[in-house]
Design a protein around this motif. Structure first.
Motif, short mmCIF file in Angstrom:
data_model
loop_
_atom_site.label_atom_id
_atom_site.label_comp_id
_atom_site.label_asym_id
_atom_site.label_seq_id
_atom_site.Cartn_x
_atom_site.Cartn_y
_atom_site.Cartn_z
N UNK A 21 0.82 -1.20 0.00
CA UNK A 21 0.00 0.00 0.00
C UNK A 21 0.86 1.26 0.00
N UNK A 22 0.26 2.37 -0.41
CA UNK A 22 1.00 3.63 -0.48
C UNK A 22 0.01 4.78 -0.68
N UNK A 28 -1.65 12.14 2.00
CA UNK A 28 -2.03 10.84 2.54
C UNK A 28 -3.52 10.55 2.58
N UNK A 29 -4.33 11.38 1.95
CA UNK A 29 -5.78 11.17 1.95
C UNK A 29 -6.17 10.05 1.00
N UNK A 30 -5.63 10.07 -0.19
CA UNK A 30 -5.93 9.04 -1.19
C UNK A 30 -4.84 7.97 -1.12
N UNK A 67 -4.44 4.85 -10.46
CA UNK A 67 -4.27 6.27 -10.21
C UNK A 67 -5.44 6.81 -9.39
N UNK A 68 -5.13 7.73 -8.48
CA UNK A 68 -6.13 8.50 -7.75
C UNK A 68 -5.62 9.93 -7.68
N UNK A 69 -6.47 10.90 -8.04
CA UNK A 69 -6.06 12.30 -8.06
C UNK A 69 -7.12 13.13 -7.35
N UNK A 70 -6.69 13.99 -6.45
CA UNK A 70 -7.60 14.92 -5.77
C UNK A 70 -7.94 16.08 -6.70
#
Length: 93
Positions: A21-22, A28-30, A67-70
């Protein structure tokens, strides 16, 4: 490896990957939860010039994010590829 040499050779390959995990961003939210992947293939080479390989990626069909982007409206996510499989025909000259 089942047979030696380049003719009438049957080989199998397995590749495992574990990820603990990372975070996708420094706040550190996503985060990506831990996951494991397994890929494999089986190849038959009747001669030095020809080969046929059957392969499968993400054998256990693990669900994880590439991918996860705020954004200002929330988060945009992209899932990684599901289980995929196919065949590769090889020819050398």
């Amino acid at each position: 490896m089942v047979a030696e040499g380049n003719e009438n050779c049957l080989s199998r390959k397995w590749r495992g990957l574990a990820n603990s995990g990372f975070p996708f961003e420094t706040d550190g939210v996503l985060v990506q939860d831990e996951y494991m992947l397994l890929n494999g293939s089986l190849e038959y080479r009747p001669s030095e010039r020809w080969g046929l390989e059957f392969w499968m990626k993400n054998i256990s069909d693990t669900k994880y994010f590439q991918q996860k982007i705020s954004t200002g409206l929330g988060a945009t996510t992209a899932r990684a590829a599901p289980r995929t499989y196919g065949a590769t025909l090889r020819f050398s000259y």
